[in-house]
Write a protein that holds these residues in place. Structure first.
Motif, mmCIF file in Angstrom:
data_model
loop_
_atom_site.group_PDB
_atom_site.id
_atom_site.type_symbol
_atom_site.label_atom_id
_atom_site.label_comp_id
_atom_site.label_asym_id
_atom_site.label_seq_id
_atom_site.Cartn_x
_atom_site.Cartn_y
_atom_site.Cartn_z
ATOM 1 N N GLN A 61 128.692 -44.232 113.241
ATOM 2 C CA GLN A 61 130.001 -43.571 113.317
ATOM 3 C C GLN A 61 129.894 -42.280 114.119
ATOM 4 O O GLN A 61 128.883 -41.573 114.073
ATOM 5 C CB GLN A 61 130.521 -43.275 111.912
ATOM 6 C CG GLN A 61 131.910 -42.659 111.901
ATOM 7 C CD GLN A 61 132.497 -42.586 110.498
ATOM 8 O OE1 GLN A 61 132.193 -43.415 109.648
ATOM 9 N NE2 GLN A 61 133.323 -41.594 110.265
ATOM 10 N N LYS A 62 130.968 -41.968 114.852
ATOM 11 C CA LYS A 62 130.993 -40.735 115.638
ATOM 12 C C LYS A 62 131.440 -39.564 114.775
ATOM 13 O O LYS A 62 132.296 -39.705 113.914
ATOM 14 C CB LYS A 62 131.933 -40.887 116.829
ATOM 15 C CG LYS A 62 131.395 -41.829 117.881
ATOM 16 C CD LYS A 62 132.276 -41.869 119.094
ATOM 17 C CE LYS A 62 131.635 -42.760 120.148
ATOM 18 N NZ LYS A 62 132.426 -42.784 121.379
ATOM 19 N N VAL A 63 130.817 -38.411 115.033
ATOM 20 C CA VAL A 63 131.136 -37.167 114.335
ATOM 21 C C VAL A 63 131.591 -36.160 115.386
ATOM 22 O O VAL A 63 130.870 -35.893 116.354
ATOM 23 C CB VAL A 63 129.903 -36.628 113.575
ATOM 24 C CG1 VAL A 63 130.217 -35.298 112.910
ATOM 25 C CG2 VAL A 63 129.415 -37.649 112.545
ATOM 26 N N ASP A 64 132.801 -35.635 115.214
ATOM 27 C CA ASP A 64 133.310 -34.590 116.117
ATOM 28 C C ASP A 64 132.727 -33.252 115.696
ATOM 29 O O ASP A 64 132.584 -32.967 114.502
ATOM 30 C CB ASP A 64 134.834 -34.534 116.063
ATOM 31 C CG ASP A 64 135.492 -35.776 116.657
ATOM 32 O OD1 ASP A 64 134.834 -36.501 117.430
ATOM 33 O OD2 ASP A 64 136.669 -36.018 116.347
ATOM 34 N N ILE A 65 132.411 -32.437 116.685
ATOM 35 C CA ILE A 65 131.737 -31.158 116.454
ATOM 36 C C ILE A 65 132.524 -30.013 117.074
ATOM 37 O O ILE A 65 132.968 -30.110 118.218
ATOM 38 C CB ILE A 65 130.318 -31.174 117.081
ATOM 39 C CG1 ILE A 65 129.480 -32.349 116.570
ATOM 40 C CG2 ILE A 65 129.608 -29.844 116.846
ATOM 41 C CD1 ILE A 65 129.034 -32.248 115.138
ATOM 42 N N TRP A 66 132.680 -28.924 116.329
ATOM 43 C CA TRP A 66 133.230 -27.667 116.838
ATOM 44 C C TRP A 66 132.104 -26.645 116.865
ATOM 45 O O TRP A 66 131.365 -26.499 115.894
ATOM 46 C CB TRP A 66 134.349 -27.150 115.931
ATOM 47 C CG TRP A 66 135.646 -27.842 116.126
ATOM 48 C CD1 TRP A 66 136.717 -27.395 116.845
ATOM 49 C CD2 TRP A 66 136.040 -29.108 115.592
ATOM 50 N NE1 TRP A 66 137.743 -28.303 116.796
ATOM 51 C CE2 TRP A 66 137.352 -29.377 116.029
ATOM 52 C CE3 TRP A 66 135.410 -30.065 114.792
ATOM 53 C CZ2 TRP A 66 138.038 -30.522 115.701
ATOM 54 C CZ3 TRP A 66 136.083 -31.223 114.461
ATOM 55 C CH2 TRP A 66 137.385 -31.442 114.912
ATOM 56 N N TYR A 67 131.988 -25.942 117.983
ATOM 57 C CA TYR A 67 130.935 -24.936 118.159
ATOM 58 C C TYR A 67 131.545 -23.540 118.243
ATOM 59 O O TYR A 67 132.657 -23.362 118.723
ATOM 60 C CB TYR A 67 130.171 -25.172 119.466
ATOM 61 C CG TYR A 67 129.466 -26.491 119.569
ATOM 62 C CD1 TYR A 67 128.227 -26.692 118.979
ATOM 63 C CD2 TYR A 67 130.029 -27.539 120.283
ATOM 64 C CE1 TYR A 67 127.570 -27.905 119.095
ATOM 65 C CE2 TYR A 67 129.377 -28.758 120.399
ATOM 66 C CZ TYR A 67 128.147 -28.930 119.809
ATOM 67 O OH TYR A 67 127.506 -30.132 119.926
ATOM 68 N N ARG A 68 130.749 -22.581 117.807
ATOM 69 C CA ARG A 68 131.056 -21.161 118.038
ATOM 70 C C ARG A 68 129.789 -20.513 118.564
ATOM 71 O O ARG A 68 128.681 -20.997 118.333
ATOM 72 C CB ARG A 68 131.483 -20.466 116.743
ATOM 73 C CG ARG A 68 132.868 -20.920 116.290
ATOM 74 C CD ARG A 68 133.441 -20.041 115.252
ATOM 75 N NE ARG A 68 133.883 -18.787 115.882
ATOM 76 C CZ ARG A 68 134.600 -17.874 115.259
ATOM 77 N NH1 ARG A 68 134.975 -18.055 114.016
ATOM 78 N NH2 ARG A 68 134.963 -16.769 115.867
#
Length: 104
Positions: A61-68
């Motif tokens: 499964q794909k996991v969306d990632i948010w970066y800071r």
């Protein structure tokens, strides 16, 4: 239909995220950047599914990632919000293993 749990990815460097997901039998989905000018400073800030989700994920499964950027954000404090509070467990362990006759 095998499933896996989402590992805690908060604070993981961008350069390491594919490997961490691979170890968990997951794939990288969409990537989003918040206040990131230099991706070498990017660390995982959020995921979809949610970092504390108890949802079982399908293998691959794909996991969306948010970066800071770790230059603009205190990841050390933020990560603590996701770690379990072990105070009660530690206290119960001490109470259950305390020997009145033992010298310290």
């Amino acid at each position: 239909n095998a499933s896996v749990a989402l590992p805690l990815l908060i604070g993981v460097a961008k350069k390491d995220i594919r490997r961490e997901l691979h170890y968990a039998y997951l794939n990288l989905g969409n990537e989003y950047y918040i206040d990131v000018e230099d991706t070498t400073q990017a660390r995982v800030y959020d995921t979809d599914p949610h970092p504390l989700s108890s949802e079982a994920l399908r293998l691959g499964q794909k996991v969306d990632i948010w970066y800071r950027s770790d230059l603009n954000f205190d990841f050390e404090s933020y990560i603590k919000e996701f770690l379990p509070d072990t105070t009660m467990a530690d206290t119960l362990h001490l109470i259950n293993n305390f020997d009145d006759n033992e010298d310290f």
